[in-house]
Motif scaffolding. Structure first.
Motif, PDB file in Angstrom:
ATOM      1  N   LEU A 145      -7.820  -2.672  39.157  1.00  0.00           N
ATOM      2  CA  LEU A 145      -8.981  -2.293  39.966  1.00  0.00           C
ATOM      3  C   LEU A 145     -10.207  -2.176  39.081  1.00  0.00           C
ATOM      4  CD1 LEU A 145      -7.397   0.556  42.157  1.00  0.00           C
ATOM      5  CD2 LEU A 145      -7.529  -1.897  42.663  1.00  0.00           C
ATOM      6  N   SER A 146     -11.299  -2.816  39.467  1.00  0.00           N
ATOM      7  CA  SER A 146     -12.546  -2.704  38.712  1.00  0.00           C
ATOM      8  C   SER A 146     -13.271  -1.403  39.012  1.00  0.00           C
ATOM      9  CB  SER A 146     -13.467  -3.886  39.044  1.00  0.00           C
ATOM     10  OG  SER A 146     -12.915  -5.093  38.561  1.00  0.00           O
ATOM     11  N   LEU A 147     -13.190  -0.939  40.244  1.00  0.00           N
ATOM     12  CA  LEU A 147     -13.852   0.301  40.628  1.00  0.00           C
ATOM     13  C   LEU A 147     -13.003   1.002  41.675  1.00  0.00           C
ATOM     14  CD1 LEU A 147     -16.316   2.166  40.480  1.00  0.00           C
ATOM     15  CD2 LEU A 147     -17.420   0.751  42.227  1.00  0.00           C
ATOM     16  N   GLY A 148     -12.431   2.143  41.296  1.00  0.00           N
ATOM     17  CA  GLY A 148     -11.606   2.882  42.241  1.00  0.00           C
ATOM     18  C   GLY A 148     -10.395   3.502  41.580  1.00  0.00           C
ATOM     19  N   SER A 149      -9.691   4.331  42.322  1.00  0.00           N
ATOM     20  CA  SER A 149      -8.542   5.069  41.810  1.00  0.00           C
ATOM     21  C   SER A 149      -7.261   4.609  42.496  1.00  0.00           C
ATOM     22  CB  SER A 149      -8.742   6.574  42.038  1.00  0.00           C
ATOM     23  OG  SER A 149      -8.849   6.854  43.428  1.00  0.00           O
ATOM     24  N   LEU A 150      -6.140   4.996  41.867  1.00  0.00           N
ATOM     25  CA  LEU A 150      -4.829   4.644  42.408  1.00  0.00           C
ATOM     26  C   LEU A 150      -3.925   5.859  42.352  1.00  0.00           C
ATOM     27  CD1 LEU A 150      -2.759   2.533  43.449  1.00  0.00           C
ATOM     28  CD2 LEU A 150      -2.181   2.090  41.049  1.00  0.00           C
ATOM     29  N   GLU A 192       9.195  -0.401  52.834  1.00  0.00           N
ATOM     30  CA  GLU A 192       8.068  -1.307  52.634  1.00  0.00           C
ATOM     31  C   GLU A 192       6.963  -0.622  51.836  1.00  0.00           C
ATOM     32  OE1 GLU A 192       7.105  -2.291  56.634  1.00  0.00           O
ATOM     33  OE2 GLU A 192       6.160  -0.358  57.063  1.00  0.00           O
ATOM     34  N   PHE A 193       6.109  -1.446  51.249  1.00  0.00           N
ATOM     35  CA  PHE A 193       4.947  -0.929  50.532  1.00  0.00           C
ATOM     36  C   PHE A 193       3.792  -0.778  51.517  1.00  0.00           C
ATOM     37  CE2 PHE A 193       7.263  -3.240  47.191  1.00  0.00           C
ATOM     38  CZ  PHE A 193       7.357  -2.242  46.222  1.00  0.00           C
ATOM     39  N   ARG A 194       3.104   0.351  51.410  1.00  0.00           N
ATOM     40  CA  ARG A 194       1.944   0.568  52.272  1.00  0.00           C
ATOM     41  C   ARG A 194       0.783   1.080  51.428  1.00  0.00           C
ATOM     42  NH1 ARG A 194       3.661   4.289  55.050  1.00  0.00           N
ATOM     43  NH2 ARG A 194       2.252   6.076  54.819  1.00  0.00           N
ATOM     44  N   ALA A 195      -0.324   0.357  51.464  1.00  0.00           N
ATOM     45  CA  ALA A 195      -1.522   0.734  50.713  1.00  0.00           C
ATOM     46  C   ALA A 195      -2.587   1.222  51.680  1.00  0.00           C
ATOM     47  CB  ALA A 195      -2.044  -0.454  49.909  1.00  0.00           C
ATOM     48  N   GLU A 196      -2.922   2.496  51.557  1.00  0.00           N
ATOM     49  CA  GLU A 196      -3.980   3.077  52.379  1.00  0.00           C
ATOM     50  C   GLU A 196      -5.261   3.097  51.543  1.00  0.00           C
ATOM     51  OE1 GLU A 196      -2.422   6.894  53.327  1.00  0.00           O
ATOM     52  OE2 GLU A 196      -0.905   6.118  54.721  1.00  0.00           O
ATOM     53  N   CYS A 197      -6.223   2.302  51.944  1.00  0.00           N
ATOM     54  CA  CYS A 197      -7.435   2.100  51.145  1.00  0.00           C
ATOM     55  C   CYS A 197      -8.639   2.785  51.788  1.00  0.00           C
ATOM     56  CB  CYS A 197      -7.738   0.612  50.991  1.00  0.00           C
ATOM     57  SG  CYS A 197      -6.388  -0.356  50.303  1.00  0.00           S
ATOM     58  N   GLU A 198      -9.327   3.581  50.996  1.00  0.00           N
ATOM     59  CA  GLU A 198     -10.624   4.119  51.390  1.00  0.00           C
ATOM     60  C   GLU A 198     -11.678   3.297  50.648  1.00  0.00           C
ATOM     61  OE1 GLU A 198     -11.437   6.397  53.611  1.00  0.00           O
ATOM     62  OE2 GLU A 198      -9.310   6.710  54.156  1.00  0.00           O
ATOM     63  N   VAL A 199     -12.514   2.599  51.388  1.00  0.00           N
ATOM     64  CA  VAL A 199     -13.412   1.610  50.792  1.00  0.00           C
ATOM     65  C   VAL A 199     -14.862   2.036  50.964  1.00  0.00           C
ATOM     66  CG1 VAL A 199     -14.063  -0.821  50.740  1.00  0.00           C
ATOM     67  CG2 VAL A 199     -11.727  -0.168  51.390  1.00  0.00           C
ATOM     68  N   VAL A 206     -12.698   1.082  45.690  1.00  0.00           N
ATOM     69  CA  VAL A 206     -11.466   1.116  46.478  1.00  0.00           C
ATOM     70  C   VAL A 206     -10.563   2.214  45.932  1.00  0.00           C
ATOM     71  CG1 VAL A 206      -9.530  -0.212  47.392  1.00  0.00           C
ATOM     72  CG2 VAL A 206     -11.653  -1.386  46.769  1.00  0.00           C
ATOM     73  N   ASN A 207     -10.369   3.267  46.703  1.00  0.00           N
ATOM     74  CA  ASN A 207      -9.447   4.347  46.338  1.00  0.00           C
ATOM     75  C   ASN A 207      -8.169   4.167  47.145  1.00  0.00           C
ATOM     76  OD1 ASN A 207     -11.409   5.552  44.627  1.00  0.00           O
ATOM     77  ND2 ASN A 207     -12.352   6.541  46.393  1.00  0.00           N
ATOM     78  N   ILE A 208      -7.056   3.939  46.430  1.00  0.00           N
ATOM     79  CA  ILE A 208      -5.810   3.523  47.086  1.00  0.00           C
ATOM     80  C   ILE A 208      -4.746   4.604  46.949  1.00  0.00           C
ATOM     81  CG2 ILE A 208      -3.992   1.782  47.138  1.00  0.00           C
ATOM     82  CD1 ILE A 208      -5.950  -0.161  45.831  1.00  0.00           C
ATOM     83  N   VAL A 209      -4.088   4.907  48.050  1.00  0.00           N
ATOM     84  CA  VAL A 209      -2.853   5.690  48.044  1.00  0.00           C
ATOM     85  C   VAL A 209      -1.729   4.709  48.372  1.00  0.00           C
ATOM     86  CG1 VAL A 209      -1.553   7.577  49.072  1.00  0.00           C
ATOM     87  CG2 VAL A 209      -4.031   7.797  48.743  1.00  0.00           C
ATOM     88  N   VAL A 225      -0.690  -0.696  35.361  1.00  0.00           N
ATOM     89  CA  VAL A 225      -1.920  -0.316  36.064  1.00  0.00           C
ATOM     90  C   VAL A 225      -3.094  -0.431  35.094  1.00  0.00           C
ATOM     91  CG1 VAL A 225      -3.143   1.513  37.298  1.00  0.00           C
ATOM     92  CG2 VAL A 225      -0.664   1.257  37.580  1.00  0.00           C
ATOM     93  N   ARG A 226      -4.140  -1.079  35.537  1.00  0.00           N
ATOM     94  CA  ARG A 226      -5.377  -1.189  34.752  1.00  0.00           C
ATOM     95  C   ARG A 226      -6.546  -0.782  35.639  1.00  0.00           C
ATOM     96  NH1 ARG A 226      -9.371  -4.942  34.380  1.00  0.00           N
ATOM     97  NH2 ARG A 226     -10.522  -5.074  32.403  1.00  0.00           N
ATOM     98  N   LEU A 227      -7.304   0.233  35.183  1.00  0.00           N
ATOM     99  CA  LEU A 227      -8.440   0.746  35.936  1.00  0.00           C
ATOM    100  C   LEU A 227      -9.680   0.718  35.050  1.00  0.00           C
ATOM    101  CD1 LEU A 227      -6.685   3.907  37.441  1.00  0.00           C
ATOM    102  CD2 LEU A 227      -6.954   1.682  38.541  1.00  0.00           C
ATOM    103  N   LEU A 228     -10.765   0.178  35.576  1.00  0.00           N
ATOM    104  CA  LEU A 228     -12.006   0.168  34.818  1.00  0.00           C
ATOM    105  C   LEU A 228     -12.752   1.482  34.967  1.00  0.00           C
ATOM    106  CD1 LEU A 228     -13.975  -1.381  33.021  1.00  0.00           C
ATOM    107  CD2 LEU A 228     -15.044  -2.294  35.085  1.00  0.00           C
ATOM    108  N   SER A 229     -12.856   1.969  36.190  1.00  0.00           N
ATOM    109  CA  SER A 229     -13.509   3.255  36.425  1.00  0.00           C
ATOM    110  C   SER A 229     -12.809   3.935  37.598  1.00  0.00           C
ATOM    111  CB  SER A 229     -15.000   3.067  36.740  1.00  0.00           C
ATOM    112  OG  SER A 229     -15.624   4.315  36.937  1.00  0.00           O
ATOM    113  N   GLY A 230     -11.915   4.854  37.255  1.00  0.00           N
ATOM    114  CA  GLY A 230     -11.162   5.540  38.294  1.00  0.00           C
ATOM    115  C   GLY A 230      -9.949   6.223  37.707  1.00  0.00           C
ATOM    116  N   ALA A 231      -9.350   7.118  38.477  1.00  0.00           N
ATOM    117  CA  ALA A 231      -8.234   7.927  38.006  1.00  0.00           C
ATOM    118  C   ALA A 231      -6.900   7.372  38.494  1.00  0.00           C
ATOM    119  CB  ALA A 231      -8.397   9.367  38.482  1.00  0.00           C
ATOM    120  N   PHE A 232      -5.837   7.753  37.772  1.00  0.00           N
ATOM    121  CA  PHE A 232      -4.474   7.391  38.158  1.00  0.00           C
ATOM    122  C   PHE A 232      -3.677   8.670  38.378  1.00  0.00           C
ATOM    123  CE2 PHE A 232      -0.017   6.868  36.963  1.00  0.00           C
ATOM    124  CZ  PHE A 232       0.369   5.867  37.843  1.00  0.00           C
ATOM    125  N   ARG A 233      -2.855   8.657  39.420  1.00  0.00           N
ATOM    126  CA  ARG A 233      -2.017   9.813  39.738  1.00  0.00           C
ATOM    127  C   ARG A 233      -0.680   9.327  40.281  1.00  0.00           C
ATOM    128  NH1 ARG A 233      -2.804  15.266  40.791  1.00  0.00           N
ATOM    129  NH2 ARG A 233      -1.351  16.198  42.269  1.00  0.00           N
TER     130      ARG A 233
END
Length: 403
Positions: free
Chosen positions: A149-154, A163-170, A209-212, A225-233
């Motif tokens: 992700l270039s901008l956002g958290s995961l 199944e995989f489910r990605a809830e994105c706040e954009v 893009v903040n993804i759960v 995981v590679r993040l340019l600007s954002g947190a990982f949890r």
């Protein structure tokens, strides 16, 4: 010369000038001083009058009482403490230069970090268009999860789903309306499964893009995981053979991870790993605290500017290395483990709180304090736990868990 040099160092310490400017001023001052000395040669000595006693080269009749005392000390080869007359000043200058360099370097780091923090990342291009979007993929045959992700958290959560489910706040910037923003986001956002891998990618630097990410409970081969600007949890006992998380600007917070090898790295942000179970873990940050705790056999943690605390609860652990340039280092180990370790600090204290170890060597010198220790115990079929804690300006503490 000393007054001018002190003035330049004071300006550096107060932040009036940069380290490069200080070096240039000191070099220029030294060159000017040498040039002035060359352009003013010493006057030729007068020949003593006939029948008079020649005066020694280093003694003149216009000495005052203080100069005479200083001259006598120099003639005896040192001051009352046995050092050359200028040694105390020299050591004080070295200590001060070292401290100033460290403080200015840390201020430089903090200034760069503050600029990143204060940059209006939320609204760099005006008011954003905000919306939510959910993506779903089957988890069958998936062994690797790769996110970029270039901008956002995961944030990763383990679920009972298949199944995989990605809830994105954009937050989309420079979009005319929500319809256009959604269309561009769906076209550019990558959420695909292929060859046993789930790939997540958002390369638009004007779309946050903040993804759960909800993932099925499984034994994964790799999480990257590679993040340019954002947190990982991550929580809920995520299990993977290899875990690698890198963030340029953002904190890393994980609990309950199970792995064979894990690597966490961030330029600006804290790294916190709790209740971890694994063979080997590496953590590194330029600016921030590191806190690692769990059943871990091999730990390597380093911070340039921040506190480092590492704890292993595994009696069969075999290596711990922790270091900090500006900050304290704390290492905690099981009480029944065999030990072979050392603790070192340049300007801070060394505090080994292990009452039952043999201290093979203790060193207390200028810019170097060290304690080396050993202890028998643990599993006789395994080597003792190798411990090394090192700090430049902070305290190094080695102790038992819970003490």
């Amino acid at each position: 010369m000393k007054d001018e040099r002190s003035r330049i160092l004071d300006m550096l310490e107060q932040g009036t000038i940069s380290a490069d400017e200080a070096l240039r001023l000191l070099e220029k001052f030294e060159n000017n001083r040498e040039a002035a000395a060359d352009s003013h040669p010493q006057p030729e000595k007068e020949e003593p009058a006939a029948g008079s006693t020649p005066e020694p080269d280093n003694v003149r009749g216009d000495f005052n009482e203080g100069q005479a005392e200083e001259f006598e000390q120099e003639q005896r080869g040192g001051n009352r403490q046995g050092r050359p007359a200028s040694m105390d000043e020299f050591l004080e200058d070295v200590r001060r230069d070292f401290t100033v360099f460290g403080s200015r370097f840390m201020e430089f780091m903090q200034t760069a970090v503050d600029k990143v923090k204060t940059f209006d990342i939320e609204k760099p291009f005006g008011e954003p268009v905000t919306f939510s979007q959910t993506f779903v993929k089957s988890a069958e045959g998936i062994e690797e999860i790769i996110a970029d992700l270039s901008l956002g958290s995961l944030e990763i959560r383990v679920s009972d789903s298949e199944e995989f489910r990605a809830e994105c706040e954009v937050k989309a910037y420079r979009a005319e309306d929500e319809e256009e923003a959604k269309r561009e986001f769906v076209e550019r956002f990558l959420f695909v499964t292929d060859g046993g891998k789930l790939r997540i990618s958002s390369d638009r630097k004007i779309t946050q893009v903040n993804i759960v990410l909800h993932v099925p409970e499984a034994q994964y081969h790799k999480l990257s995981v590679r993040l340019l600007s954002g947190a990982f949890r991550a929580e809920d006992e995520l299990t993977a053979d290899q875990i690698r998380v890198r963030a340029a600007n953002g904190k890393i917070d994980a609990a309950g991870l199970h792995f064979k090898e894990a690597e966490f790295e961030t330029a600006n942000g804290t790294i916190r790993v709790r209740d971890a179970h694994g063979e080997k873990i590496e953590a590194e940050t330029m600016n921030g605290k590191i806190d690692i705790d769990g059943m871990l056999k091999d730990i390597d943690a380093r911070s340039v500017n921040g506190h480092v605390v590492v704890t292993t609860r595994d009696a069969e652990a075999y290596k711990i290395e922790a270091g900090a340039v500006s900050g304290a280092v704390e290492i905690y180990v099981p009480q029944d483990a065999g030990l072979n370790g050392e603790a070192l600090s340049s300007l801070g204290r060394v505090d080994v709180r292990l009452h039952d170890v043999d201290r093979s060597q203790e060193q207390e010198q200028f810019l170097q304090k060290a304690v080396r220790f050993t202890k028998a115990g643990g599993n006789p079929d395994l080597p003792p736990l190798s411990v090394k804690g090192e700090a430049k300006t902070g305290t190094v503490i080695v102790g038992y868990i819970g003490k």
